[in-house]
Enzyme design. Structure first.
Site, PDB file in Angstrom:
ATOM      1  CG  HIS A   1     -22.520 116.978 -12.637  1.00 48.77           C
ATOM      2  ND1 HIS A   1     -23.709 116.583 -13.178  1.00 48.77           N
ATOM      3  CD2 HIS A   1     -22.294 118.220 -13.108  1.00 48.77           C
ATOM      4  CE1 HIS A   1     -24.175 117.542 -13.951  1.00 48.77           C
ATOM      5  NE2 HIS A   1     -23.340 118.551 -13.936  1.00 48.77           N
TER       6      HIS A   1
ATOM      7  CG  ASP B   1     -24.171 113.390 -11.671  1.00 49.44           C
ATOM      8  OD1 ASP B   1     -24.849 114.229 -11.051  1.00 49.44           O
ATOM      9  OD2 ASP B   1     -23.815 113.525 -12.860  1.00 49.44           O
TER      10      ASP B   1
ATOM     11  CD  GLU C   1     -23.178 122.320 -21.047  1.00 49.87           C
ATOM     12  OE1 GLU C   1     -22.480 121.381 -20.616  1.00 49.87           O
ATOM     13  OE2 GLU C   1     -24.416 122.330 -20.980  1.00 49.87           O
TER      14      GLU C   1
ATOM     15  CD  GLU D   1     -27.719 121.524 -22.674  1.00 49.43           C
ATOM     16  OE1 GLU D   1     -26.786 121.121 -21.956  1.00 49.43           O
ATOM     17  OE2 GLU D   1     -28.885 121.675 -22.265  1.00 49.43           O
TER      18      GLU D   1
ATOM     19  CG  HIS E   1     -27.466 125.527 -22.591  1.00 40.25           C
ATOM     20  ND1 HIS E   1     -26.323 125.122 -21.971  1.00 40.25           N
ATOM     21  CD2 HIS E   1     -28.492 124.977 -21.887  1.00 40.25           C
ATOM     22  CE1 HIS E   1     -26.627 124.360 -20.925  1.00 40.25           C
ATOM     23  NE2 HIS E   1     -27.948 124.252 -20.862  1.00 40.25           N
TER      24      HIS E   1
ATOM     25  CG  ASP F   1     -32.482 124.495 -19.209  1.00 38.20           C
ATOM     26  OD1 ASP F   1     -32.683 123.878 -20.269  1.00 38.20           O
ATOM     27  OD2 ASP F   1     -31.494 124.310 -18.492  1.00 38.20           O
TER      28      ASP F   1
ATOM     29  CG  ASP G   1     -32.447 120.371 -19.946  1.00 29.84           C
ATOM     30  OD1 ASP G   1     -31.661 120.506 -20.904  1.00 29.84           O
ATOM     31  OD2 ASP G   1     -32.135 120.631 -18.771  1.00 29.84           O
TER      32      ASP G   1
ATOM     33  CG  ASP H   1     -27.226 117.939 -20.611  1.00 29.58           C
ATOM     34  OD1 ASP H   1     -28.007 117.453 -19.764  1.00 29.58           O
ATOM     35  OD2 ASP H   1     -26.461 118.882 -20.353  1.00 29.58           O
TER      36      ASP H   1
HETATM   37  C1  NOJ Z   1     -26.259 120.661 -15.724  1.00 25.14           C
HETATM   38  C2  NOJ Z   1     -26.667 121.459 -16.919  1.00 25.14           C
HETATM   39  O1  NOJ Z   1     -28.064 121.517 -17.013  1.00 25.14           O
HETATM   40  C3  NOJ Z   1     -26.108 120.832 -18.149  1.00 25.14           C
HETATM   41  O2  NOJ Z   1     -26.471 121.519 -19.294  1.00 25.14           O
HETATM   42  C4  NOJ Z   1     -24.642 120.728 -18.036  1.00 25.14           C
HETATM   43  O3  NOJ Z   1     -24.148 120.082 -19.175  1.00 25.14           O
HETATM   44  C5  NOJ Z   1     -24.253 119.949 -16.854  1.00 25.14           C
HETATM   45  N1  NOJ Z   1     -24.861 120.478 -15.677  1.00 25.14           N
HETATM   46  C6  NOJ Z   1     -22.754 119.902 -16.754  1.00 25.14           C
HETATM   47  O4  NOJ Z   1     -22.309 120.625 -15.699  1.00 25.14           O
HETATM   48 MG    MG Z   2     -25.370 120.425 -20.986  1.00 19.87          MG
END
Ligand code: NOJ
Ligand code: MG
Length: 388
Positions: free
Chosen positions: A56, A59, A183, A219, A222, A257, A259, A289
């Site tokens: 991002h 980041d 996404e 994802e 998700h 979530d 992850d 991710d």
């Molecule tokens: C954070 C999200 O948790 C993730 O799934 C996503 O891919 C990224 N942001 C991209 O924006």
């Molecule tokens: Mg993601």
């Protein structure tokens, strides 16, 4: 480690910088790990033979960075990429952390917020092109609602579409080699997020001015949050020629979530996803991710564990595909097409329709056919668990 199981750059594994920069904060407790800068994250991933990273904008540089500061960070990132031999494979914009986006970015009621969001994306698309990213991701984390009466979902879709159309034109006007990727996520942080699944995203893409420039990156977690099948989501996007990136991780169904690392929850399901990507020659990057468990002091065991899990499953796919017992049973599922029905069903023609109209079928008899699914599933389980 067996040579075959050691990952190589050619495996095209990638990690979001945010995954290794994650410090373990959750809604109930603060950070448990020290900070890691974006540059350190690039270096650490490159040192571990990771092919690429996704990032991002924030980041790498903070939202309030001066132009000079931002430029020096970008230059440092480029040096770190070169030194570590790692590519920037995808970029995205943080349109969710700052309170300005508390009620959405592209779908905000406030045209100034929408304009600011598009401006933020344009600025990062320029950097993404400079870093060599060919995929640009949109995760609409805040694009949703708790109070649906306060936000017309039809209007929200129109605003979302206008933003993506505008940005496609921006990429074309600048001659960038870049595709967009939506996404999907069903909820969290919003109660309900627009474009909740790959199916929603694919339908939305068909309404855009340049559908050929836009794909999806479902994802894994998700999809499980929506209670759906990651295999089916990946397959549908792949079959539609729209799987431009993937985000791999793990998640118990229908929960917050989580992850977790790839294959942490359901190795059989993960195996079938790896099998799909292998059998159909998915050529994009395989991006992880997820987050290290909050109990980890550093992210590096997590990084290696994800790639190792993929390689283990990939080796298992080879075993599964070569297993004569399983192959024979799978073969039995297919039926010799003596009536020539495949050809009839492949295309409507008046002749095919006439043939079908007069054909005689015996449903009672057809229903008598037995299918070996119990045995097939058992054999897959045996292979997965290493039983002979
Ligand atoms: C954070 C999200 O948790 C993730 O799934 C996503 O891919 C990224 N942001 C991209 O924006
Ligand atoms: Mg993601």
């Amino acid at each position: 480690m067996a040579k075959k199981l050691q990952w190589k750059r050619s495996d095209k594994f990638a990690f979001g910088l945010w995954t290794v920069m994650n410090r373990g904060r959750d809604p109930f407790g603060p950070e448990t790990r020290p900070p890691l800068s974006g540059i350190e994250a690039i270096r650490g991933l490159g040192e571990r033979d990771v092919y690429g990273f996704e990032y991002h904008d924030n980041d790498l540089w903070p939202m309030d960075a001066t132009p000079a500061k931002k430029r020096s960070i970008i230059n440092e990132a480029k040096r770190a990429m070169k030194a570590a031999g790692i590519l920037c494979t995808a970029a995205t914009t943080n349109l969710f952390s700052h309170p300005v986006f508390k009620d959405g970015a592209f779908t905000s009621h406030d045209p100034r917020v929408r304009a600011y969001a598009v401006q933020k994306v344009m600025a990062n698309i320029d950097v993404a092109a400079e870093l060599g990213a060919e995929v640009y991701i949109y995760w609409g984390g805040r694009e949703g609602a708790e109070v649906d009466i306060g936000k017309d979902p039809i209007e929200a879709m129109k605003r979302f579409r206008d933003a993506i159309n505008f940005l496609c034109e921006y990429v074309m006007a600048n001659g960038y080699k870049m595709v967009f990727s939506l996404e999907p996520k069903p909820n969290e942080p919003r109660s309900n997020i627009y474009l909740a699944t790959a199916g929603h995203a694919l339908a939305f893409i068909a309404t855009l001015d340049h559908p050929e420039m836009v794909g999806v990156n479902p994802e894994y977690a998700h999809v499980k949050m929506a209670g759906l099948s990651p295999l089916h989501e990946y397959a549908q996007a792949l079959e539609a020629g729209k799987l431009v990136d993937i985000h791999l991780n793990a998640q118990e169904p229908l929960r917050f979530d989580q992850d977790m690392s790839f294959a942490a929850d359901n190795p059989k399901e993960a195996l079938l996803v790896v099998k799909l990507l292998t059998d159909y020659g998915y050529a994009g990057t395989k991006a992880f991710d997820c987050h290290p468990y909050r109990t980890e002091a550093a992210p590096w065991d997590f990084v290696e564990r994800n790639m190792r899990a993929y390689k283990l499953l990939e080796a298992k796919v080879e075993e599964v595909n070569a297993d004569t017992r399983l192959c024979a049973m799978l073969e039995e599922l297919t039926v010799a097409d003596e009536g020539g029905w495949n050809q009839v069903l492949a295309a409507y023609t008046p002749k095919n329709a006439d043939k079908l109209k007069v054909a005689k079928f015996n449903p009672e008899k057809l229903a008598q056919r037995t299918l070996l699914y119990e045995q097939i599933d058992l054999r897959l389980t045996e292979l997965l668990l290493g039983a002979r």
